[in-house]
Design an enzyme around this catalytic site. Sequence first.
Site, PDB file in Angstrom:
ATOM      1  N   SER A 117      15.978  46.816 -27.754  1.00 25.97           N
ATOM      2  CA  SER A 117      14.718  47.201 -28.651  1.00 25.97           C
ATOM      3  C   SER A 117      13.649  47.511 -28.170  1.00 25.97           C
ATOM      4  O   SER A 117      12.930  47.096 -26.937  1.00 25.97           O
ATOM      5  CB  SER A 117      14.138  45.742 -29.725  1.00 25.97           C
ATOM      6  OG  SER A 117      12.974  45.921 -30.291  1.00 25.97           O
ATOM      7  N   HIS A 131       9.709  53.883 -32.300  1.00 25.75           N
ATOM      8  CA  HIS A 131      10.176  51.887 -32.743  1.00 25.75           C
ATOM      9  C   HIS A 131      11.653  52.583 -32.397  1.00 25.75           C
ATOM     10  O   HIS A 131      11.915  53.695 -33.132  1.00 25.75           O
ATOM     11  CB  HIS A 131      10.082  51.119 -33.359  1.00 25.75           C
ATOM     12  CG  HIS A 131      11.124  50.436 -34.040  1.00 25.75           C
ATOM     13  ND1 HIS A 131      12.000  50.423 -34.908  1.00 25.75           N
ATOM     14  CD2 HIS A 131      11.505  49.347 -33.483  1.00 25.75           C
ATOM     15  CE1 HIS A 131      12.545  49.645 -34.869  1.00 25.75           C
ATOM     16  NE2 HIS A 131      12.469  49.061 -33.913  1.00 25.75           N
ATOM     17  N   THR A 134      19.176  49.247 -31.263  1.00 23.37           N
ATOM     18  CA  THR A 134      20.754  49.394 -31.920  1.00 23.37           C
ATOM     19  C   THR A 134      21.266  47.987 -31.137  1.00 23.37           C
ATOM     20  O   THR A 134      20.651  48.043 -30.164  1.00 23.37           O
ATOM     21  CB  THR A 134      21.193  50.856 -31.107  1.00 23.37           C
ATOM     22  OG1 THR A 134      20.829  50.739 -29.746  1.00 23.37           O
ATOM     23  CG2 THR A 134      20.603  51.737 -31.985  1.00 23.37           C
ATOM     24  N   HIS A 169      12.692  64.139 -37.109  1.00 19.51           N
ATOM     25  CA  HIS A 169      13.751  64.162 -37.998  1.00 19.51           C
ATOM     26  C   HIS A 169      14.738  64.448 -37.446  1.00 19.51           C
ATOM     27  O   HIS A 169      16.496  64.325 -38.147  1.00 19.51           O
ATOM     28  CB  HIS A 169      13.483  65.009 -38.909  1.00 19.51           C
ATOM     29  CG  HIS A 169      12.390  63.464 -40.336  1.00 19.51           C
ATOM     30  ND1 HIS A 169      13.083  62.404 -39.919  1.00 19.51           N
ATOM     31  CD2 HIS A 169      10.841  64.023 -40.205  1.00 19.51           C
ATOM     32  CE1 HIS A 169      11.425  61.852 -40.800  1.00 19.51           C
ATOM     33  NE2 HIS A 169      10.505  62.467 -41.330  1.00 19.51           N
ATOM     34  N   GLY A 286      16.535  31.068 -32.058  1.00 15.51           N
ATOM     35  CA  GLY A 286      15.778  30.934 -30.685  1.00 15.51           C
ATOM     36  C   GLY A 286      15.889  31.602 -29.425  1.00 15.51           C
ATOM     37  O   GLY A 286      15.931  31.777 -28.501  1.00 15.51           O
ATOM     38  N   ASN A 288      13.836  34.567 -27.389  1.00 17.59           N
ATOM     39  CA  ASN A 288      12.605  34.865 -26.080  1.00 17.59           C
ATOM     40  C   ASN A 288      10.908  35.515 -27.449  1.00 17.59           C
ATOM     41  O   ASN A 288      11.521  36.442 -27.158  1.00 17.59           O
ATOM     42  CB  ASN A 288      13.053  35.662 -25.120  1.00 17.59           C
ATOM     43  CG  ASN A 288      11.480  35.524 -24.509  1.00 17.59           C
ATOM     44  OD1 ASN A 288      10.395  36.309 -23.998  1.00 17.59           O
ATOM     45  ND2 ASN A 288      12.103  34.371 -23.951  1.00 17.59           N
TER      46      ASN A 288
END
Length: 303
Positions: A117, A131, A134, A169, A286, A288
């Site tokens: 991420s 941003h 995957t 794009h 849960g 981080n």
Amino acid sequence: MERPELPIGLPEDIEEKKTAARNWFEGLRDTICASFEALEDELQGPLSDQEPGRFVAKDWSREEGAGGGGRMSMMEGRVFEKVGVHTSTVHGEFSPDFSAQIPGAKEDPRFWASGISLIAHPVNPNVPAVHMNTRMVVTSSRWFGGGADLTPVLSRRRTQEDEDSQLFHKAMEIACRNHAVADYDAYKAWCDDYFFLKHRNEPRGIGGIFYDWLHSSEEAGGWNADFAFTRDVGRAFAMVYPKIVRSNFNKLWTEADRDEQLIRRGRYVEFNLLYDRGTIFGLKTGGNVESILSSLPPVVRWP
């Protein structure tokens, strides 16, 4: 798009597939971090008298009773005011209420998930925020998901006709068109729908692609085809975004541009805390918290 009913059952070599996916995500992280540090070195415009930024990596583990962990890679520099490139591989059990929302989890609450991420908030308002993520998820079924989207912070650049928008794009379109299991038109529309602030009735940026629950049949190529497409999404991002940064990061900007940038960042905060699926998933499993919320911009303004 409504969540589909995915086939139940896993291939015999699922552990090898998990390892391959994890290795890819971590390798992509290292590639992107090196590329972004190179951009910090190349700057010649405003703020080039400052020291170039470098990533600081921090490994983390889930608390007792849960499995896995990840690595946060954060950088604050002269090109990127704040950028995080994170990978994680976690496993455990979904809570009963969350299991009902996840394919294959009603049958068995155990899960495994690995992914990358990234969110970048550049210093220069001429450089769009971005941003990308995957991931691979395994329950009693398995699938890939992810995407990438671009957010120009200046209204004069936040159009579909802007050269940055078209370049972004096109890169995502090529990544999709090269794979029969991908559907560019659907993924582009899904991105436009997903990254939309309903309470403001406006899009977050200019879009990109978004996909989830990608589980192709064996006749269509199965896991290998889905993984190949997911890798190409990462490659397309790693190619196109540095190009966009280089075309803009030496440009001058005004105080009015900075004000507009800070206000637009506020939309990022609103979306991530109200709607973002990854944020909700991470907090529900849960994950981080520091890593999950590191996507928020460092300085924000609301009018």
